[in-house]
Motif scaffolding. Sequence first.
Motif, PDB file in Angstrom:
ATOM      1  N   GLY A  80       0.786  -1.229   0.000  1.00 49.48           N
ATOM      2  CA  GLY A  80       0.000   0.000   0.000  1.00 49.48           C
ATOM      3  C   GLY A  80       0.811   1.270   0.000  1.00 49.48           C
ATOM      4  N   LYS A  81       2.122   1.182   0.103  1.00 53.91           N
ATOM      5  CA  LYS A  81       2.987   2.363   0.122  1.00 53.91           C
ATOM      6  C   LYS A  81       3.525   2.613  -1.280  1.00 53.91           C
ATOM      7  CE  LYS A  81       2.625   2.815   4.539  1.00 53.91           C
ATOM      8  NZ  LYS A  81       1.756   3.783   5.102  1.00 53.91           N
ATOM      9  N   PRO A  82       3.688   3.872  -1.643  1.00 49.77           N
ATOM     10  CA  PRO A  82       4.179   4.167  -2.990  1.00 49.77           C
ATOM     11  C   PRO A  82       5.698   4.119  -3.088  1.00 49.77           C
ATOM     12  CG  PRO A  82       3.721   6.207  -1.849  1.00 49.77           C
ATOM     13  CD  PRO A  82       3.318   5.084  -0.905  1.00 49.77           C
ATOM     14  N   ALA A  83       6.141   3.901  -4.312  1.00 42.78           N
ATOM     15  CA  ALA A  83       7.548   4.064  -4.690  1.00 42.78           C
ATOM     16  C   ALA A  83       7.523   4.850  -5.989  1.00 42.78           C
ATOM     17  CB  ALA A  83       8.211   2.704  -4.887  1.00 42.78           C
ATOM     18  N   VAL A  84       8.613   5.558  -6.281  1.00 47.11           N
ATOM     19  CA  VAL A  84       8.660   6.347  -7.507  1.00 47.11           C
ATOM     20  C   VAL A  84       9.537   5.632  -8.527  1.00 47.11           C
ATOM     21  CG1 VAL A  84      10.596   7.817  -6.725  1.00 47.11           C
ATOM     22  CG2 VAL A  84       8.999   8.668  -8.470  1.00 47.11           C
ATOM     23  N   VAL A  85       9.077   5.622  -9.769  1.00 42.24           N
ATOM     24  CA  VAL A  85       9.855   5.005 -10.843  1.00 42.24           C
ATOM     25  C   VAL A  85      11.013   5.943 -11.173  1.00 42.24           C
ATOM     26  CG1 VAL A  85       9.834   4.219 -13.251  1.00 42.24           C
ATOM     27  CG2 VAL A  85       7.836   3.805 -11.783  1.00 42.24           C
ATOM     28  N   LEU A  86      12.234   5.434 -11.047  1.00 41.65           N
ATOM     29  CA  LEU A  86      13.424   6.194 -11.396  1.00 41.65           C
ATOM     30  C   LEU A  86      13.868   5.892 -12.823  1.00 41.65           C
ATOM     31  CD1 LEU A  86      15.499   5.723  -8.112  1.00 41.65           C
ATOM     32  CD2 LEU A  86      14.016   7.652  -8.754  1.00 41.65           C
ATOM     33  N   GLU A  87      13.686   4.629 -13.233  1.00 43.93           N
ATOM     34  CA  GLU A  87      14.130   4.225 -14.564  1.00 43.93           C
ATOM     35  C   GLU A  87      13.368   2.975 -14.989  1.00 43.93           C
ATOM     36  OE1 GLU A  87      18.362   3.100 -16.787  1.00 43.93           O
ATOM     37  OE2 GLU A  87      18.344   3.527 -14.640  1.00 43.93           O
ATOM     38  N   VAL A  88      13.066   2.908 -16.282  1.00 46.87           N
ATOM     39  CA  VAL A  88      12.492   1.709 -16.889  1.00 46.87           C
ATOM     40  C   VAL A  88      13.566   1.172 -17.825  1.00 46.87           C
ATOM     41  CG1 VAL A  88      10.649   0.753 -18.310  1.00 46.87           C
ATOM     42  CG2 VAL A  88      10.156   2.658 -16.754  1.00 46.87           C
TER      43      VAL A  88
END
Length: 151
Positions: A80-88
């Motif tokens: 339920g906690k977010p993470a931010v996409v740094l790279e795909v």
Amino acid sequence: MEPRKKDPLSSRALLDRIGLGDPQTAPLLLDDDPLDSPLDTLAQALVERYQSLEARHTFRPGDLVTWKPGLRNRRYPRDGKPAVVLEVLAAPLLDSDTETGSTYYREPLDLVLGLFLNEGEHRGDFLSWHFDGRRFQPWSQGGRARSGAPL
């Protein structure tokens, strides 16, 4: 004075007491449909998890993501906690775990995610890890998806 022991109740006597001792009524008890096998439910759950794993989302750096239900296989980020996409990553890295019995063996890691730790000596530190993007979905708070939102 010693308490008097009651005679044990036979199954036939019990059926008579509850009104099911009549031989004509007994076959009605066996007319129910057989119960579903617990394996049917397990098989359905496995297919649903597989379909969830295969349902892909397209992420971009800056998107907020969270685990898909039932597909978390690492400690962080917490459910339920977010993470931010740094790279795909264009080509996924394969987890280098050499134990074939490990859940991480050859896992395709195609997302680099950043998040804050909320515990331990690194509490508040912003760290990044590689993850299998199939296990993530857009993060939402209050039912609306968040994409590209600042932290």
